[in-house]
Scaffold this motif. Sequence first.
Motif, PDB file in Angstrom:
ATOM      1  N   TYR A   1     -14.330  37.235 137.077  1.00  0.00           N
ATOM      2  CA  TYR A   1     -13.637  36.661 138.227  1.00  0.00           C
ATOM      3  C   TYR A   1     -13.820  35.154 138.312  1.00  0.00           C
TER       4      TYR A   1
ATOM      5  N   VAL B   1     -13.125  31.700 136.981  1.00  0.00           N
ATOM      6  CA  VAL B   1     -12.219  30.912 136.150  1.00  0.00           C
ATOM      7  C   VAL B   1     -12.319  29.488 136.674  1.00  0.00           C
TER       8      VAL B   1
ATOM      9  N   ARG C   1      -8.655  26.818 133.942  1.00  0.00           N
ATOM     10  CA  ARG C   1      -7.290  26.913 134.466  1.00  0.00           C
ATOM     11  C   ARG C   1      -6.394  25.842 133.863  1.00  0.00           C
TER      12      ARG C   1
ATOM     13  N   PRO D   1       0.705  37.900 132.911  1.00  0.00           N
ATOM     14  CA  PRO D   1      -0.662  38.381 133.098  1.00  0.00           C
ATOM     15  C   PRO D   1      -0.947  39.563 132.173  1.00  0.00           C
TER      16      PRO D   1
ATOM     17  N   ARG E   1      -5.997  43.288 131.791  1.00  0.00           N
ATOM     18  CA  ARG E   1      -7.327  43.051 132.390  1.00  0.00           C
ATOM     19  C   ARG E   1      -7.222  42.221 133.655  1.00  0.00           C
ATOM     20  N   THR E   2      -6.378  41.212 133.635  1.00  0.00           N
ATOM     21  CA  THR E   2      -6.189  40.376 134.820  1.00  0.00           C
ATOM     22  C   THR E   2      -5.583  41.191 135.952  1.00  0.00           C
TER      23      THR E   2
ATOM     24  N   ARG F   1      -8.263  43.290 137.446  1.00  0.00           N
ATOM     25  CA  ARG F   1      -9.168  42.498 138.286  1.00  0.00           C
ATOM     26  C   ARG F   1      -8.569  42.242 139.655  1.00  0.00           C
TER      27      ARG F   1
ATOM     28  N   HIS G   1      -1.777  35.110 136.259  1.00  0.00           N
ATOM     29  CA  HIS G   1      -2.479  35.016 134.981  1.00  0.00           C
ATOM     30  C   HIS G   1      -3.650  34.041 135.080  1.00  0.00           C
ATOM     31  N   ARG G   2      -3.691  33.241 136.151  1.00  0.00           N
ATOM     32  CA  ARG G   2      -4.774  32.286 136.384  1.00  0.00           C
ATOM     33  C   ARG G   2      -5.715  32.759 137.501  1.00  0.00           C
TER      34      ARG G   2
ATOM     35  N   GLY H   1      -8.598  33.840 139.643  1.00  0.00           N
ATOM     36  CA  GLY H   1     -10.038  33.699 139.534  1.00  0.00           C
ATOM     37  C   GLY H   1     -10.541  32.686 140.541  1.00  0.00           C
TER      38      GLY H   1
END
Length: 157
Positions: free
Chosen positions: A46, A48, A53, A62, A65-66, A69, A121-122, A124
Amino acid sequence: MAETEATGASTNASSEFVAELVKQLRAQDWSGALDKKTPDELLAPYIVTREQRRKMPLIGDPDARTLLRIELFYNAVGMAIEKRTGVMASPMLKLHQEGFGRLVMIAGRLVVLNRTLRDVHRFGFDSIGMMTAEGEKLVDGCVEMINAFPAVVNYDS
């Protein structure tokens, strides 16, 4: 609080939200591979950082896995809400393949959270502390909404 070397952050073990998120992560492990991992190690994906980024493309699809999460993060919010209020709160997530969409959290007949998601996709946080603060803020806001409109939450037709 336990310090993590990898993230420079700490896990707030007393946080309902973090405890629920760790439970959600452990529930996904059917093989027992995560049994020996600490909560900080489980929560590491989690994190990032801003530098990470910046290296990611602005527009991206994405990966699985993302998406998992994100789903587990909001499931943990819902479980923390349920623990605090006794009302089941269910997240509903609809994402476009390019990484944007909407998340709503429903408690009874009340929408307690309505969030537009972009650039998933970013997804976190800069640190575990920031993730904990965001999760607790979401839980607090949803609990406040449930307490403000109990008739809608408990409405039976």
